[in-house]
Structure formats: C-alpha cells, structure tokens
Design an enzyme around this catalytic site. Structure first.
Site, PDB file in Angstrom:
ATOM      1  CB  SER A   1      38.247 -12.977 -18.296  1.00 18.90           C
ATOM      2  OG  SER A   1      39.595 -13.357 -18.479  1.00 18.90           O
ATOM      3  N   GLY A   2      39.595 -13.705 -15.274  1.00 18.79           N
ATOM      4  CA  GLY A   2      40.787 -13.448 -14.459  1.00 18.79           C
ATOM      5  C   GLY A   2      41.954 -13.028 -15.326  1.00 18.79           C
ATOM      6  CG  LEU A   3      44.102 -13.959 -19.736  1.00 19.20           C
ATOM      7  CD1 LEU A   3      45.547 -14.073 -19.276  1.00 19.20           C
ATOM      8  CD2 LEU A   3      43.858 -14.865 -20.952  1.00 19.20           C
TER       9      LEU A   3
ATOM     10  CG  ASP B   1      45.216 -15.443 -15.189  1.00 20.47           C
ATOM     11  OD1 ASP B   1      44.673 -15.169 -14.099  1.00 20.47           O
ATOM     12  OD2 ASP B   1      44.722 -16.220 -16.027  1.00 20.47           O
TER      13      ASP B   1
ATOM     14  CG  ASP C   1      38.438 -16.712 -14.013  1.00 25.77           C
ATOM     15  OD1 ASP C   1      38.548 -17.593 -13.151  1.00 25.77           O
ATOM     16  OD2 ASP C   1      39.304 -16.475 -14.881  1.00 25.77           O
TER      17      ASP C   1
ATOM     18  CG  ASP D   1      41.901 -16.682 -10.475  1.00 20.30           C
ATOM     19  OD1 ASP D   1      41.533 -16.916 -11.641  1.00 20.30           O
ATOM     20  OD2 ASP D   1      42.572 -15.668 -10.180  1.00 20.30           O
TER      21      ASP D   1
ATOM     22  CD  GLU E   1      41.426 -21.702 -12.245  1.00 21.31           C
ATOM     23  OE1 GLU E   1      40.654 -20.928 -12.872  1.00 21.31           O
ATOM     24  OE2 GLU E   1      42.642 -21.767 -12.474  1.00 21.31           O
TER      25      GLU E   1
ATOM     26  CE  LYS F   1      45.164 -18.692 -12.556  1.00 16.28           C
ATOM     27  NZ  LYS F   1      43.869 -18.366 -13.198  1.00 16.28           N
TER      28      LYS F   1
ATOM     29  CG  ASN G   1      45.842 -18.507 -18.510  1.00 13.95           C
ATOM     30  OD1 ASN G   1      45.965 -19.268 -19.467  1.00 13.95           O
ATOM     31  ND2 ASN G   1      44.773 -17.760 -18.321  1.00 13.95           N
ATOM     32  CB  SER G   2      44.173 -23.210 -18.019  1.00 13.93           C
ATOM     33  OG  SER G   2      43.411 -22.986 -16.872  1.00 13.93           O
TER      34      SER G   2
ATOM     35  NE  ARG H   1      39.179 -23.007 -15.320  1.00  6.75           N
ATOM     36  CZ  ARG H   1      39.637 -21.851 -15.797  1.00  6.75           C
ATOM     37  NH1 ARG H   1      38.873 -20.754 -15.756  1.00  6.75           N
ATOM     38  NH2 ARG H   1      40.850 -21.772 -16.282  1.00  6.75           N
TER      39      ARG H   1
ATOM     40  CG  HIS I   1      39.496 -24.697 -19.288  1.00  6.87           C
ATOM     41  ND1 HIS I   1      39.139 -24.369 -20.557  1.00  6.87           N
ATOM     42  CD2 HIS I   1      40.363 -23.727 -18.878  1.00  6.87           C
ATOM     43  CE1 HIS I   1      39.752 -23.256 -20.916  1.00  6.87           C
ATOM     44  NE2 HIS I   1      40.499 -22.841 -19.913  1.00  6.87           N
TER      45      HIS I   1
HETATM   46  C1  SPV Z   1      40.092 -16.594 -17.919  1.00  8.75           C
HETATM   47  O1  SPV Z   1      39.508 -15.984 -18.815  1.00  8.75           O
HETATM   48  O2  SPV Z   1      40.785 -16.025 -17.089  1.00  8.75           O
HETATM   49  C2  SPV Z   1      40.005 -18.050 -17.828  1.00  8.75           C
HETATM   50  C3  SPV Z   1      39.811 -18.817 -19.029  1.00  8.75           C
HETATM   51  O3  SPV Z   1      40.180 -18.565 -16.757  1.00  8.75           O
HETATM   52  S1  SPV Z   1      41.312 -19.357 -19.513  1.00  8.75           S
HETATM   53  O4  SPV Z   1      42.162 -18.257 -19.776  1.00  8.75           O
HETATM   54  O5  SPV Z   1      41.024 -20.153 -20.691  1.00  8.75           O
HETATM   55  O6  SPV Z   1      41.881 -20.215 -18.471  1.00  8.75           O
HETATM   56 MG    MG Z   2      41.019 -17.398 -15.395  1.00  7.03          MG
END
Ligand code: SPV
Ligand code: MG
Length: 535
Positions: free
Chosen positions: A42-44, A54, A81, A83, A110, A116, A118-119, A155, A186
């Site tokens: 996970s990027g986050l 993130d 992930d 990004d 994505e 980027k 975080n979403s 994504r 997502h």
């Molecule tokens: C992550 O885990 O970094 C993701 C998922 O990209 S989210 O945080 O839902 O975007």
């Molecule tokens: Mg991410």
C-alpha cells in the site's frame, strides 16, 4: 511456482481472493504467516510508516527499498500500489524492470497525475490522467516485463473524482484493451453502489479488484455474487499498529513501570522468531569456525590475607586497591578481554567488601575452617562447561588468559617456568612437569605430574600460577570426582587446589601444562601490591 504466476492465478481463479496490506518486511511476514495468499504494498501505508504523506513524498526508489525487504522476507506474491507509475511511460518501464528484479508479482497504477494525493483526500478535486497517455503507460509496462506472468492492474479513479459510471467504463475498457491484466475499480462511498453498477456492465471482460475500505459494511457475499476477483484489505495492519503503539506509549508514560505490560505483549523471542533467527543458527553452525566458547571463570577470593596488617581489617586482600582498582578487578578485566563474561567470585572474609558489578557471588561461610576446594564447592553451580579457575589475588597479563581460553585439553594448568631461585616465598606450589622443559621449545605436549610445595626448588619444573582451565568434559569430570569423594566421606572441602589436581592426576586425568615466564603476580604482601603499580 513463481510469485508472478501465483498472482496471475489468483486473478484468474473463479473464487474470490483476498490480499492484505503490509508496509515493511515485518508486517509482510505477519501477513504471510496469517495465511494470506498475497500482499498489498500500500502506498498509503508505506508512506505513513515512513512518516510522510501519501503524495509521492517518498521517492520511488525509497518505496522500492521497502518492497525489497518485504519481498525477501516472504514467499507470497506482492501487488505494489505503484501510484501513477511515478512519472510517464518511461518511468513505468523502469519501474516494471526494477520490480521484476525484486520478485514483485504485480503493480497497480492509477489514472491520476504525478504527484498524486490519496483518493480519500478531496478525491473529486484530483485531475484524471489523459486516457491515451495512461494507455501508453500500461503498454509500456507490459512491453517492459520479461516474465510473462507479471501483472499490471489498471486502477480507475473515475468514481473517486466524481465522473461516474460511464467514465469508469470508458476508462476500464481502454485500459483493458491496452493490455491491463485486471481493473481496480475504486470507490469512496459507504455503500457498494459504484462497484455494483460497474460490475453489472463490465461482466467478465477481465478480473476486477476492489478496495472496500469505505464500504466496509458490505457483506462479502455481495462481492462473491458480483464475481469480483480480488479484495484488498488496504490499510488495516497499519491502522492496528497505530492503535497498539498509541496504547503502549500512553500507558508507559503514565505507569512508569513495565509490570502490567509484559504479559500483554509478544515476548522478545517472538521478534527473534519473526526475524528468522532459527535459520541463522543453522547456517552459523555450518559456516562459523567453532569458537572456544568463552565460558566462565571462578575466582576463589575467600581468604583474608595474612601479610597486610591493618589494610585487611575491613576487606580481603583481593579487594585491596591499587590506583583505585581492586586487585581482583584487574584479573576480571583481563578475563573479560579474553572473552570470559560469566565471572563468579567466591567470597569468605568480609563478603560485604566486594562491590564489583556484573559478577556472580558465591559465599563460602566456612572459609576460615576449610580449604580452597571448600570455596570451589561453594561455586559448584558454576562448575559446568568451560571454566577458568583462579584465585582472587592472582593477577596475570591478558595473553595468559587469551591462551588459556583456547586450551584444548580437558584440564590445563598455567605453570611459570622461571628458575626456582628467583624468589623465595613461604609457600610455593612447585610443579613437576613431564617431559623436562627444553629451552626454547614451547610447543611440547607438557603434562603435569605433581604439585608439591615440599619439592626441592631445584627438582621442580616451575611454579603453578594458581590458574587452571577445565573444558566442558573436564569440569564434568572434576564435579564427578568431587561428588565421589564426598560420597566416600572424604573431607574434600578441606583440600587445597593442589591436592585436588594431584588427586585428578592419580585418578588418571591428564593435566596439560601451558608454560609462561613471569607476567603474573601472586599478591601476597605489600611488596607484591606495589609491583601491581607497574603491571
Ligand atoms: C493505498 O492503500 O495506498 C491505496 C488504497 O491506494 S486507498 O488508500 O484506498 O487509495
Ligand atoms: Mg495508494
């Protein structure tokens, strides 16, 4: 099976699969041990674990380094992930190459713009990538991979950015046609509405991956019925650890003690297990030269010392100080230099005078009545493994101990071969050694035949320094002999150490000799004490 192949099969399988977030080598291992078949890099979570946002604040090579630890420490596939791919098509090519080199099974990119966010942070404000540009990135990645089973998950953030179903489908189709192995659809709303709508239109064109972080209340059967391929639990290991870290730090700050804490935590040895220390031990055995285990030392320091006048009114001679350091401390320092850490001191006279830290004390309460062996018996528990036995008032140079530690015989004594006329003392442990010492030849296999203070100095081969070493076998034998003597009712506690050595020799135990010349001191009187100044 390769990690890439395993991940590809997970995507292709007709059952719903799950992968779980990890953010470093340790959490990756824990995810694998839990039984998951794959890991979400996970990027986050990886950025949060680094203490950064993130927002591509960590460089892609820093992320790669974390992934390397995660991959090395696990055998299940990792989906990174990735990004936005950290740049354009060219960065994507290089990313895929570097991921393959680290046995990462797949990457998810994505359709946003580098750098980027975080979403879940103002997702609707985030611009989406140009579709053609993003398709070029997917193609570049697919062309760069060398392993046919490496997967690229595309994504789409169409729902996140507020564009809705039509845009999501348009993008997903384009990405699928560009070669994406799966689509990650997502959504950030609390109901599965977006993915339900998407799946109805998408059908089974290619596998679909979801991240139900926000629609967590949805029963998993809903996703099964939708024919979702893969669910990502995206940040739950990190969030759990944040909770645990907050709890423990708040508790420790307040409680100022570990008492209530220890039983609630995984033991330290669980850390070692997770680090793979068992595997290390196996290879250490195979490759490291067997070091003579340093073992321990027993220093007999029960006696008061008779030649020091009122200097020994309140302390035994072993604790008399030269330049602020007790006699015995000098020996302990040199033992430690020789690799001996477990140091046992047998006290007798004025035990309270000993204030040397990190040693173990044994007390010979009968020190006035019994002999040196009585003191040795007081430290009986320590008479196992490799043991150096000496006196509290014998000081020798470091090399003496370093050589003694390396002795191979089961019983070894250190003998000074200086000419017996050098010094006249009241009682000298003259040693008779065979063969007779040959001048200049130090490597002969010398054996002790007797220690006898009544020996005419000219008949002696040298003087026993009071130092000896027992191997594991040797200390076992000595302990057995002592027990056998006690069982026979022999008052062995009254024996001197030379008596014990002579008994061993008579019982057939070979006692090897390491010769030295000077370089040691028996601190028996004030003169010896002053010699210690220059020692
Ligand atoms: C992550 O885990 O970094 C993701 C998922 O990209 S989210 O945080 O839902 O975007
Ligand atoms: Mg991410």
């Amino acid at each position: 099976m390769r990690k890439t192949t395993r991940f590809k099969q997970m995507l292709a399988s007709n059952q719903l699969e799950f992968i779980c977030e990890a953010h470093n080598g340790l959490s990756a291992k824990i995810v694998e041990e839990a039984g998951f078949n794959g890991i979400w890099g996970s990027g986050l979570s990886i950025s949060a674990a680094m203490g950064v946002r993130d927002n591509n604040e960590a460089s892609w090579t820093q992320v790669l380094e974390v992934l390397e630890f995660m991959s090395d420490n696990t055998s299940i596939p990792i989906l990174l992930d990735g990004d936005t791919g950290y740049g354009n098509f060219n960065n994507m090519r290089r990313l895929v190459t570097k991921l393959e080199q680290r046995e990462i099974a797949a990457v998810c990119i994505e359709d946003k713009i580098f750098p980027k966010t975080n979403s879940f942070i103002k997702g609707e404000n985030q611009p989406l990538a140009d579709i053609d540009e993003f398709c070029g990135k997917i193609k570049a990645g697919k062309d760069a991979q060398r392993d046919d089973d490496f997967s690229i998950v595309a994504r789409t953030e169409a729902f996140i950015a507020g564009w809705g179903l039509e845009e999501a489908l348009k993008r997903a189709s384009a990405y699928h046609e560009a070669g994406a192995d799966a689509i990650l659809c997502h959504s950030k709303i609390s109901e599965p509405t977006d993915v339900v709508a998407f799946m109805k239109e998408w059908g089974d064109r290619c596998p679909v991956v979801i991240v139900p972080t926000m629609y967590y209340n949805t029963p998993t059967q809903v996703f099964r019925d939708l024919d979702i391929s893969l669910i990502i639990w995206a940040n739950h290991v990190l969030r759990t650890s944040i909770g645990a870290m907050k709890d423990i730090t708040a508790h420790l700050l307040k409680a100022e003690t570990l008492r209530d804490v220890e039983a609630t935590l995984p033991p330290v040895k669980e850390i070692f297990r997770l680090q793979g220390m068992a595997e290390y031990a196996k290879w250490e055995k195979a490759y490291l030269p067997k070091r003579a285990a340093g073992g321990r030392a027993i220093l007999l320091a029960a006696s008061k010392g008779t030649n020091f006048g009122n200097l020994t009114d309140d302390k035994p001679k072993a604790m008399l100080e030269v330049e602020g350091s007790p006699v015995i401390a000098s020996t302990i320092r040199r033992l430690r230099d020789g690799g001996i850490r477990d140091i046992n001191i047998v006290t007798g006279y004025k035990p309270e005078a000993f204030n040397i830290g990190t040693v173990k004390y044994h007390h010979n309460a009968d020190w006035e009545a019994n002999g040196e062996v009585g003191s040795l018996l007081a430290a009986r528990d320590a008479l196992t493994g490799n043991v150096i036995i000496g006196y509290g008032d014998i000081v020798a140079r470091g090399f003496v101990f370093r050589n003694l530690v390396k002795a191979e015989a089961d019983v070894t004594v250190v003998v000074d071969y200086k000419e017996p006329t050098a010094k006249t003392r009241s009682s000298v442990d003259w040693a008779k050694v065979t063969p007779e010492r040959v001048e200049g030849v130090m490597k002969l296999d010398y054996k002790l035949t007797k220690i006898d203070d009544a020996l005419a100095p000219t008949d002696a081969s040298g003087e026993w320094t009071g130092l000896m070493r027992l191997s594991e076998e040797g200390s076992k034998r000595v302990a057995e002999e002592l027990a056998a003597l006690e069982a026979k009712g022999v008052a062995v506690a009254n024996w001197s150490m030379p008596q014990l050595l002579n008994h061993l020799i008579e019982a057939g135990v070979e006692v090897a000799v390491q010769y030295i010349h000077d370089n040691w001191l028996d601190v028996d009187d004030i003169g010896d004490l002053s010699d210690l100044y220059n020692f």
